[in-house]
Design an enzyme around this catalytic site. Structure first.
Site, PDB file in Angstrom:
ATOM      1  N   GLU A 122     -12.562 -34.193 -10.100  1.00  0.00           N
ATOM      2  CA  GLU A 122     -12.454 -33.359  -9.750  1.00  0.00           C
ATOM      3  C   GLU A 122     -12.832 -33.314  -7.920  1.00  0.00           C
ATOM      4  O   GLU A 122     -12.466 -32.249  -7.094  1.00  0.00           O
ATOM      5  CB  GLU A 122     -13.126 -31.633 -10.068  1.00  0.00           C
ATOM      6  N   GLU A 142     -13.033 -33.110 -20.587  1.00  0.00           N
ATOM      7  CA  GLU A 142     -13.986 -31.945 -20.556  1.00  0.00           C
ATOM      8  C   GLU A 142     -13.161 -31.109 -22.079  1.00  0.00           C
ATOM      9  O   GLU A 142     -13.804 -30.911 -22.658  1.00  0.00           O
ATOM     10  CB  GLU A 142     -13.300 -31.322 -19.448  1.00  0.00           C
TER      11      GLU A 142
END
Length: 271
Positions: A122, A142
């Site tokens: 990210e 995740e």
């Protein structure tokens, strides 16, 4: 690209994040969380990144290279910090830091080797360009923990590679190599082993940007960002504002004068 990077003339450490300003105008931001074998982006690492991003915005260099360890960018967030009670504050802290890094008004290049996972992936999505070596691998894992990307992955990743592919990567959590990352547009350049280190390649590219019209770079970045999610007419209005803004810079005056005197690509911009 096989030569050693030029020595930095100015540098400082902010905990696990170092900032070195090189003589060629390139600022190198290095993440090295010494207490973490996987170079995780724990809360204090994110805070250090935010501080560096603010400094690079207040006193911009010519261009920025973001990197991690030579064989490991970052395996992501510090999972031990994941609790329901802390989720909101942690998410706000990450968003503030990543937004600040994305808003640096100069070209930013991520130099990636080894794992670039979760919050690490990210983070590099906030950069303008991503360079990787053949050992790099990428994932938003995740979902395998029963959660979702909280550092911008559900928003920036689809904008980079398109919704269908981003949806598949986020919902599966699967890891991809540098070749696949390049094929889907997540990575801009894969540096082959024989060409030298990915950091050297990123530094060479950043030096070329640093020698260019750096004020215009910042205006271009803001215009692209502002216009991405508005109707075309509003985006075109923003472009016209930027067009007028850039003509007020000394770089524009120098560049236009150089065009008539020396031809294209010969200007030496004062920045």
């Amino acid at each position: 690209m096989t030569g050693s990077p030029a020595p930095a003339t100015e540098g400082r450490a902010t905990g696990p994040v170092t900032l070195d300003r090189r003589p060629d105008g390139v600022a190198v931001v290095t993440i090295d969380h010494a207490a973490s074998r996987m170079n995780t982006l724990a809360g204090h690492v994110v805070e250090a990144l935010h501080e560096v991003a603010r400094e690079l915005t207040t006193t911009p260099p010519g261009a920025v290279v973001l990197t991690g360890r030579p064989t490991l960018f970052s395996a992501g967030a510090e999972v031990s910090e994941f609790t329901a009670a802390a989720a909101g504050a942690l998410g706000e802290r990450v968003r503030a830091a990543y937004d600040a890094f994305e808003a640096i008004p100069r070209v930013t290049i991520a130099a990636i080797s080894g794992y670039c996972l979760g919050a690490g992936l990210e983070l590099v999505q906030t950069c303008d360009f991503r360079f990787a070596d053949s050992r790099a691998s990428f994932a938003q894992p995740e979902i395998l923990l029963g959660v979702l990307p909280g550092g911008g992955g559900t928003q920036r990743l689809p904008r980079l590679i398109g919704l269908p592919k981003a949806r598949e990567l986020i919902l599966s959590g699967r890891r991809i190599d540098a070749a696949e990352a390049h094929a889907i547009g997540l990575v801009d350049t894969v540096v082959p082993d024989e060409a030298g280190s990915v950091l050297d390649a990123a530094l060479a590219a950043a030096a070329r940007y640093a020698a260019g019209a750096t004020l215009a770079h910042g205006i271009v970045k803001a215009t692209l960002r502002d216009g991405l999610d508005v109707p075309l007419a509003a985006g075109l209005t923003r472009e016209q504002q930027a067009w007028s803004e850039v003509f007020a810079t000394e770089d524009a005056a120098v560049g236009i004068r150089s065009f008539f005197e020396n031809g294209v690509g010969k200007a030496v911009f004062p920045g």
